[in-house]
Design a protein around this motif. Structure first.
Motif, PDB file in Angstrom:
ATOM      1  N   SER A   1       0.708  -1.353   0.109  1.00 58.03           N
ATOM      2  CA  SER A   1       0.200  -0.071   0.078  1.00 58.03           C
ATOM      3  C   SER A   1       0.629   1.375  -0.094  1.00 58.03           C
ATOM      4  O   SER A   1       0.838   2.273  -1.063  1.00 58.03           O
ATOM      5  N   TRP A   2       2.587   1.276   0.743  1.00 61.19           N
ATOM      6  CA  TRP A   2       2.764   2.332   0.582  1.00 61.19           C
ATOM      7  C   TRP A   2       3.957   2.855  -0.590  1.00 61.19           C
ATOM      8  O   TRP A   2       3.813   3.559  -1.288  1.00 61.19           O
ATOM      9  N   LEU A   3       3.897   2.095  -1.150  1.00 66.74           N
ATOM     10  CA  LEU A   3       5.093   1.486  -2.214  1.00 66.74           C
ATOM     11  C   LEU A   3       3.729   1.814  -3.720  1.00 66.74           C
ATOM     12  O   LEU A   3       3.963   2.520  -4.737  1.00 66.74           O
ATOM     13  N   ASN A   4       2.107   1.607  -3.471  1.00 66.64           N
ATOM     14  CA  ASN A   4       1.157   2.032  -4.757  1.00 66.64           C
ATOM     15  C   ASN A   4       1.434   3.121  -4.125  1.00 66.64           C
ATOM     16  O   ASN A   4       1.155   4.400  -5.646  1.00 66.64           O
ATOM     17  N   THR A   5       1.498   4.405  -3.147  1.00 65.37           N
ATOM     18  CA  THR A   5       1.483   5.778  -3.004  1.00 65.37           C
ATOM     19  C   THR A   5       2.576   6.243  -3.902  1.00 65.37           C
ATOM     20  O   THR A   5       1.966   7.327  -3.702  1.00 65.37           O
ATOM     21  N   LEU A   6       3.798   5.474  -3.569  1.00 62.63           N
ATOM     22  CA  LEU A   6       4.385   6.393  -4.306  1.00 62.63           C
ATOM     23  C   LEU A   6       5.390   6.141  -6.099  1.00 62.63           C
ATOM     24  O   LEU A   6       5.729   6.923  -6.536  1.00 62.63           O
ATOM     25  N   SER A   7       4.643   5.690  -6.445  1.00 62.44           N
ATOM     26  CA  SER A   7       5.172   5.118  -7.690  1.00 62.44           C
ATOM     27  C   SER A   7       3.699   4.845  -9.084  1.00 62.44           C
ATOM     28  O   SER A   7       2.903   4.519  -8.383  1.00 62.44           O
ATOM     29  N   SER A   8       4.317   4.149  -9.942  1.00 65.05           N
ATOM     30  CA  SER A   8       2.841   4.403 -11.441  1.00 65.05           C
ATOM     31  C   SER A   8       2.051   3.126 -11.604  1.00 65.05           C
ATOM     32  O   SER A   8       1.001   3.932 -12.078  1.00 65.05           O
ATOM     33  N   GLN A   9       2.282   2.036 -10.680  1.00 65.92           N
ATOM     34  CA  GLN A   9       1.546   0.793 -11.167  1.00 65.92           C
ATOM     35  C   GLN A   9       0.933   1.272  -9.888  1.00 65.92           C
ATOM     36  O   GLN A   9       1.075   1.211  -8.454  1.00 65.92           O
ATOM     37  N   LEU A  10      -0.252  -0.142  -9.866  1.00 63.51           N
ATOM     38  CA  LEU A  10      -1.320  -0.209  -9.388  1.00 63.51           C
ATOM     39  C   LEU A  10      -0.573  -1.681  -8.341  1.00 63.51           C
ATOM     40  O   LEU A  10      -0.485  -2.599  -9.374  1.00 63.51           O
ATOM     41  N   LEU A  11      -0.005  -1.806  -7.078  1.00 63.03           N
ATOM     42  CA  LEU A  11       0.199  -2.397  -6.643  1.00 63.03           C
ATOM     43  C   LEU A  11      -0.003  -3.047  -5.543  1.00 63.03           C
ATOM     44  O   LEU A  11      -0.633  -4.154  -4.346  1.00 63.03           O
ATOM     45  N   LEU A  12      -1.623  -2.526  -4.924  1.00 67.32           N
ATOM     46  CA  LEU A  12      -2.157  -3.175  -3.874  1.00 67.32           C
ATOM     47  C   LEU A  12      -3.027  -4.535  -4.192  1.00 67.32           C
ATOM     48  O   LEU A  12      -2.775  -4.657  -3.046  1.00 67.32           O
ATOM     49  N   GLY A  13      -2.787  -4.733  -4.846  1.00 67.38           N
ATOM     50  CA  GLY A  13      -3.678  -6.742  -5.348  1.00 67.38           C
ATOM     51  C   GLY A  13      -2.421  -7.380  -5.307  1.00 67.38           C
ATOM     52  O   GLY A  13      -2.758  -8.371  -6.207  1.00 67.38           O
ATOM     53  N   LEU A  14      -1.532  -6.725  -5.796  1.00 70.35           N
ATOM     54  CA  LEU A  14      -0.275  -7.742  -6.076  1.00 70.35           C
ATOM     55  C   LEU A  14      -0.033  -9.098  -5.307  1.00 70.35           C
ATOM     56  O   LEU A  14      -0.042  -9.257  -4.515  1.00 70.35           O
ATOM     57  N   GLN A  15      -0.508 -10.335  -5.347  1.00 68.01           N
ATOM     58  CA  GLN A  15       0.468 -11.590  -5.239  1.00 68.01           C
ATOM     59  C   GLN A  15       1.394 -12.072  -4.977  1.00 68.01           C
ATOM     60  O   GLN A  15       1.988 -11.781  -5.748  1.00 68.01           O
ATOM     61  N   PRO A  16       1.143 -12.649  -4.686  1.00 63.20           N
ATOM     62  CA  PRO A  16       2.505 -13.901  -3.869  1.00 63.20           C
ATOM     63  C   PRO A  16       2.987 -14.338  -5.195  1.00 63.20           C
ATOM     64  O   PRO A  16       2.182 -14.709  -6.480  1.00 63.20           O
ATOM     65  N   GLY A  17       4.557 -13.947  -6.178  1.00 69.18           N
ATOM     66  CA  GLY A  17       5.111 -14.687  -7.370  1.00 69.18           C
ATOM     67  C   GLY A  17       4.482 -13.823  -8.367  1.00 69.18           C
ATOM     68  O   GLY A  17       4.888 -13.581  -9.568  1.00 69.18           O
ATOM     69  N   GLN A  18       3.404 -12.831  -8.457  1.00 71.14           N
ATOM     70  CA  GLN A  18       3.484 -12.230  -9.242  1.00 71.14           C
ATOM     71  C   GLN A  18       3.771 -11.087  -9.538  1.00 71.14           C
ATOM     72  O   GLN A  18       4.011 -10.244  -9.036  1.00 71.14           O
ATOM     73  N   SER A  19       3.852 -10.739 -10.974  1.00 71.87           N
ATOM     74  CA  SER A  19       4.927  -9.619 -11.275  1.00 71.87           C
ATOM     75  C   SER A  19       5.124  -8.450 -12.063  1.00 71.87           C
ATOM     76  O   SER A  19       3.786  -7.990 -12.345  1.00 71.87           O
ATOM     77  N   SER A  20       5.434  -7.039 -12.040  1.00 74.99           N
ATOM     78  CA  SER A  20       4.619  -5.892 -12.289  1.00 74.99           C
ATOM     79  C   SER A  20       6.186  -5.542 -12.557  1.00 74.99           C
ATOM     80  O   SER A  20       7.006  -5.694 -12.681  1.00 74.99           O
ATOM     81  N   GLU A  21       5.708  -3.721 -12.716  1.00 80.11           N
ATOM     82  CA  GLU A  21       6.835  -2.698 -13.231  1.00 80.11           C
ATOM     83  C   GLU A  21       6.232  -1.608 -12.490  1.00 80.11           C
ATOM     84  O   GLU A  21       5.405  -1.545 -13.215  1.00 80.11           O
ATOM     85  N   THR A  22       7.470  -1.043 -11.767  1.00 78.43           N
ATOM     86  CA  THR A  22       6.897   0.501 -11.877  1.00 78.43           C
ATOM     87  C   THR A  22       7.849   1.722 -12.027  1.00 78.43           C
ATOM     88  O   THR A  22       8.714   1.211 -12.079  1.00 78.43           O
ATOM     89  N   LEU A  23       7.154   3.149 -12.014  1.00 81.59           N
ATOM     90  CA  LEU A  23       8.520   4.036 -12.152  1.00 81.59           C
ATOM     91  C   LEU A  23       7.922   4.707 -10.967  1.00 81.59           C
ATOM     92  O   LEU A  23       6.998   4.874 -10.731  1.00 81.59           O
ATOM     93  N   LEU A  24       9.508   5.636 -10.551  1.00 80.90           N
ATOM     94  CA  LEU A  24       9.296   6.604  -9.417  1.00 80.90           C
ATOM     95  C   LEU A  24       9.827   7.614 -10.092  1.00 80.90           C
ATOM     96  O   LEU A  24      10.366   8.382 -11.149  1.00 80.90           O
ATOM     97  N   LEU A  25       8.550   8.449 -10.081  1.00 79.27           N
ATOM     98  CA  LEU A  25       8.976   9.681 -11.461  1.00 79.27           C
ATOM     99  C   LEU A  25       9.369  10.717 -10.230  1.00 79.27           C
ATOM    100  O   LEU A  25       8.582  10.775  -9.263  1.00 79.27           O
TER     101      LEU A  25
END
Length: 363
Positions: A61-85
């Motif tokens: 939830s913390w990383l979600n507020t800082l970065s460009s990608q929606l990470l709230l529902g990221l499940q264990p083992g699920q991959s994503s990519e995000t940017l800090l702008l």
């Protein structure tokens, strides 16, 4: 800084340079290594990468507020990519993201791990998160296929590129299955640094150098931080709206620029793929000028010699450059003819009011 890879001591190993220093560029036969890597018969040492961990119950939830990608529902083992702008929407840090249920792992460029970790640590405030740069303890191995022998309890990041994620948007005119990146599945395995040699041995695969991985990346039109990015880059210019940005998530730094350019404007530059003249025995250096009728219109960002396509490159050009224009790449006294293949279209952006169009809509 990460330590030198033990694989550099192997016979035939040739050390890489720049962002890939500390690992082997190849082990004596770059094209064979590239073919094997493309066929899933090789693994590449990416020990030059940086690794940052975030632990604690508030991590996603913390990383979600800082970065460009929606990470709230990221499940264990699920991959994503995000940017800090930055506030202006420019890319400051980029990370491959995977969570194992207790820790969020961020894979980034080696030179970016420490500053990223320091920036994130300053943003913790009173939240229950802990940030650590663990690059000295963990290595990264890359492959074009899933490796069960490494994937048991290991943390594995699977590249979402080039699929347009939920909330994402394609700035090129290619469907997912038509995009050149669809031919390059990509997995990154986090392995304890002191066990990386045993891990490679356990796969039974050939070891490939960083040149092989780079050639496949360039052919897949996959942007790399520090290569395709500079201090002015916004995600739209590199087609990173596909995988690294969620257009409907809550507020984060830089969101205003993301929305304004996407809905009302156009990115000032665009990523393009170059087929270089193969009659010369050299390749232009990264950073070489791209010229049209004597006028510099951009810069080469990545160069590779592909085992099938020959000399290829990625370049970032001014949006106004005619997609049909013949280009020249100028590297000192050497000039290379180049034909461009459009990645980010010149009309990218300005989505509001677009009834139909070249670009794909969000899912």
């Amino acid at each position: 800084m990460t330590s030198q890879s033990p694989f550099l001591e192997r016979p035939g190993a040739v050390a890489g340079g720049g962002a890939d220093s500390g690992v082997a560029s190849h082990y004596g036969d770059p094209f064979r290594e590239q073919r094997l890597l493309a066929d899933g018969q090789a693994v590449v040492d990416l020990s030059q990468r940086g690794v940052v961990t975030i632990s604690g119950p508030d991590r996603l939830s913390w990383l979600n507020t800082l970065s460009s990608q929606l990470l709230l529902g990221l499940q264990p083992g699920q991959s994503s990519e995000t940017l800090l702008l930055t506030v202006q929407g420019r890319i400051e840090h980029s990370a491959h993201v995977v969570d194992d249920g207790a820790t969020t792992w961020l894979i980034t460029e080696g030179s970016e791990a420490a500053p990223m970790a320091a920036w994130l640590d300053r943003m913790r405030f009173t939240l229950r998160v802990e940030v650590a740069d663990v690059s000295q303890d963990w290595s990264v191995l890359g492959s074009t296929r899933a490796l069960p022998v490494l994937g048991g309890d290991a943390v594995v990041w699977e590249d979402p590129w080039p699929s347009v994620g939920v909330g994402g948007y394609a700035y090129s005119g290619f469907a997912d299955d038509e995009h050149p990146g669809a031919e390059r599945p990509w997995f990154e395995y986090l392995v304890p640094r002191d066990g990386v040699e045993d891990a490679v041995t356990s796969t039974g695969l050939t070891l490939a150098g960083s040149l092989a991985a780079e050639a496949l990346r360039v052919a897949a039109w996959r942007p790399r931080p520090g290569f395709e990015t500079d201090e002015k880059t916004i995600p739209h210019e590199l087609d990173l709206m596909r995988t690294a940005v969620h257009l409907s998530k809550g507020c984060y730094k830089g969101q205003e620029t993301i929305a304004r350019v996407h809905n009302l404007g156009h990115p000032p530059r665009r990523l393009t793929f170059l087929h270089l003249d193969g009659s010369q025995h050299t390749l232009p250096a990264g950073g070489s000028a791209v010229v049209v009728e004597g006028r510099t219109v951009g810069r080469v960002t990545s160069v590779a010699h592909h085992y099938e396509m020959g000399p290829i490159a990625l370049a970032v050009l001014k949006r106004s450059v005619d997609p049909a224009a013949g280009l020249l790449v100028q590297d000192g006294e050497e000039t290379y003819a180049a034909a461009q293949e459009v990645i980010v279209t010149p009309d990218a952006g300005q989505v509001v009011g677009r009834a139909t169009g070249f670009l794909r809509t969000p899912r």
